[in-house]
Design an enzyme around this catalytic site. Structure first.
Site, PDB file in Angstrom:
ATOM      1  N   HIS A 105       1.725   4.486  -2.844  1.00 24.05           N
ATOM      2  CA  HIS A 105       1.857   5.936  -2.626  1.00 24.05           C
ATOM      3  C   HIS A 105       3.239   6.397  -3.098  1.00 24.05           C
ATOM      4  CE1 HIS A 105      -1.811   6.794  -0.398  1.00 24.05           C
ATOM      5  NE2 HIS A 105      -1.552   5.907   0.541  1.00 24.05           N
TER       6      HIS A 105
ATOM      7  N   GLU B  45      -4.622   7.873  -2.786  1.00 24.31           N
ATOM      8  CA  GLU B  45      -5.103   6.598  -2.254  1.00 24.31           C
ATOM      9  C   GLU B  45      -5.435   5.615  -3.384  1.00 24.31           C
ATOM     10  OE1 GLU B  45      -4.750   6.038   0.797  1.00 24.31           O
ATOM     11  OE2 GLU B  45      -5.992   4.305   1.287  1.00 24.31           O
TER      12      GLU B  45
ATOM     13  N   HIS C 243       0.837  -1.204   0.000  1.00 26.19           N
ATOM     14  CA  HIS C 243       0.000   0.000   0.000  1.00 26.19           C
ATOM     15  C   HIS C 243       0.877   1.261   0.000  1.00 26.19           C
ATOM     16  CE1 HIS C 243      -3.665   2.339   1.183  1.00 26.19           C
ATOM     17  NE2 HIS C 243      -2.747   3.130   1.714  1.00 26.19           N
ATOM     18  N   GLU C 244       1.796   1.330   0.937  1.00 27.86           N
ATOM     19  CA  GLU C 244       2.648   2.533   1.024  1.00 27.86           C
ATOM     20  C   GLU C 244       3.546   2.656  -0.210  1.00 27.86           C
ATOM     21  OE1 GLU C 244       1.736   4.647   3.100  1.00 27.86           O
ATOM     22  OE2 GLU C 244       0.548   3.314   4.370  1.00 27.86           O
TER      23      GLU C 244
HETATM   24 ZN    ZN Z   1      -2.999   5.237   1.938  1.00 29.88          ZN
END
Ligand code: ZN
Length: 507
Positions: free
Chosen positions: A278, A304, A274-275
């Site tokens: 980003h 996101e 997830h990170e």
């Molecule tokens: Zn996030």
């Protein structure tokens, strides 16, 4: 649009555009310093450094705010806007600078400092209140924060919808009127789906995801996977923190953080993917626009969308695991096969805690917060009534009821920081992730074959060209529509989710 040439000019003889870039570059440098201090606080700073660090952060924030609201910048923006040809990058730079400066200028210094203090006190009170599951201890702080944010909304958008004025900070151009039908539809489609999963009576055997996963092996696997999807570890790093986050100090210095538990590999691995999503966005922003008004990400929702896409559409796909499984087996000495492991990545179970929620129920958690925030800012709900309203809505929407405030209304940090209007960006990002991924596959063909071979470059190239390279030249809604050919909606997300749940729960 082409990138502007870098400018270091600061003399009064230089053009208004060059002077704007010089002034803006300093503001962005202060933002980078702030981020670095915050990263350090969350990763390596000794515990006793908190009070001194808070002072330093206050000084940097004040210096940044002073530059953002300085008369020289306001005048320079006006001159740059007047001199820029319509539709040019220069005009876009001036317009984005004006948008940010106008909001900052409207907030009086007195309100800004009262908000900063209420946030600091609110966060400390929230931590203690959450620890003791005692909403009453947090209630006066929350009431004060809401009163101050109502005041902020009234000065930045006089006569407008207070909640929309706050939402606009995180998602420029978004309104509750546009979000309402999206959330209504999601609720109408997700609730029966979650119920059907429960009634299917086919619980997933989670044994392959549980056991002993040593820290060093988890870290090695995480780094191998993020490098494979394209995250440049020469322009980034990974460190431990209490709450995972990603910070883009500059395009060559993007830092991911994570946390891990050794009895289940999933929270850490999916936190890192997830990170890293980003992080790929931050590394892909146009370098020539760094330190300019158009050089940053367009919104939290679009940010996101990038994290969710790499976490879910890529990292939870069967094709990804066809490639990743031998690596997983090697790092952990596991003998689990794809048919055993893959279902453990899609377990659906209504729960109380948003950050632990699965793909099917996550947006229902967000919906609860969206409904309550709107009611608080419309004056339809008092702070005293909030805990009961929270519990009732969880029972109604998710069929579960918190036993205490810690697993209910006190679970998230956002409100204690005065961040109202932030939550909806999680759902906007989740929907945009599915829609962008579907659009990329329409253009490039199915990615399944290349993912199974460990090649993610075609997808990343599509995202670079349709999302990352735009910086903040487009509004979020405009970016999604251009990249996917239609306005943001729940269709692609629901198609994705139904496909997964049919395969695993045979609905
Ligand atoms: Zn996030």
């Amino acid at each position: 649009m082409s990138a502007p040439s870098p400018s270091t000019a600061s003399s009064s003889a230089s053009s208004p555009h060059q002077r704007l870039l010089t002034l803006w570059g300093e503001i962005r440098d202060f933002a980078g310093i702030e981020e670095l201090l915050e990263w350090d606080q969350e990763t390596t700073m000794p515990r006793r450094g908190v009070a001194g660090r808070a002072k330093a952060l206050g000084t940097v924030a004040a210096a940044k705010h002073a530059r953002l609201t300085a008369a020289e910048l306001v005048e320079t923006i006006a001159e740059a806007a007047a001199a820029a040809p319509a539709g040019s990058v220069e005009a876009g730079q001036a317009a984005e600078a004006r948008r940010q400066v106008e909001r900052a200028v409207r907030i009086p210094a007195r309100l800004a400092s009262e908000l900063a203090e209420a946030r600091a006190l609110g966060q400390a009170a929230w931590q203690e209140a959450r620890r003791r599951a005692d909403f009453a201890a947090f209630e006066p702080h929350l009431a004060r924060l809401i009163a101050l944010k109502k005041e902020e909304a009234a000065v930045v958008a006089p006569g407008g919808n207070a909640y929309d004025a706050l939402l606009d900070v995180y998602e420029p151009g978004a309104t509750s009127a546009a979000l309402n039908p999206l959330f209504t539809r999601l609720r109408g489609e997700l609730s029966p789906l979650v119920k059907a999963v429960a009634e299917a009576g086919r619980p997933v055997d989670e044994a392959p995801a549980r056991g002993h996963f040593p820290f060093a092996a988890q870290r090695a696997l995480a780094l191998e996977l993020v490098a494979a999807i394209g995250f440049d570890l020469e322009a980034g790093r990974l460190d431990g923190s209490t709450h995972p986050f990603c910070v883009g100090i500059n395009p060559g210095d993007v830092r991911l953080t994570w946390r891990w538990q050794e009895d289940d590999f999933r929270p850490a691995l999916y936190g890192v993917l997830h990170e890293a999503g980003h992080g790929l966005y931050e590394q892909g922003l146009p370098p020539a626009w760094f330190r300019t008004p158009l050089g940053d990400a367009v919104s939290l929702g679009i940010h996101e969308s990038q994290s969710r896409l790499w976490e879910n559409q890529v990292g939870r796909s069967r094709a990804f695991w066809q490639w990743a499984l031998p690596r997983f087996q090697a790092h952990f000495g596991s003998t689990a096969g794809l048919e055993q492991l893959w279902p453990t990545l899609h377990v659906v179970r209504p729960s109380l805690i948003r950050v632990e929620a699965d793909e099917a129920t996550y947006n229902l958690h967000v919906l609860v917060r969206f409904e309550l925030e709107k009611a608080l800012f419309a004056g339809d709900l008092s702070v005293a009534e909030l805990p009961a309203a929270w519990d009732d809505l969880y029972a109604e929407v998710l069929g579960v009821r918190p036993a205490n405030a810690a697993e209910g209304v006190l679970q998230d940090i956002h409100w204690s920081m005065g961040s109202f209007g932030y939550f909806p960006t999680y759902t906007l990002g989740t929907l945009a992730a599915a829609q962008l991924f579907a659009a990329a596959e329409r253009t490039c063909g199915s990615f399944a074959g290349s993912f199974a071979g460990g090649d993610f470059s075609a997808l990343l190239a599509w995202l670079r060209s349709n999302v990352h390279r735009h910086g903040s030249t487009l509004r979020p809604a405009e970016l999604v529509e251009r990249a996917t050919g239609k306005p943001l909606g729940p269709e692609d997300f629901m198609t994705y989710l139904r496909g997964i749940l049919q395969a695993i729960y045979q609905l």
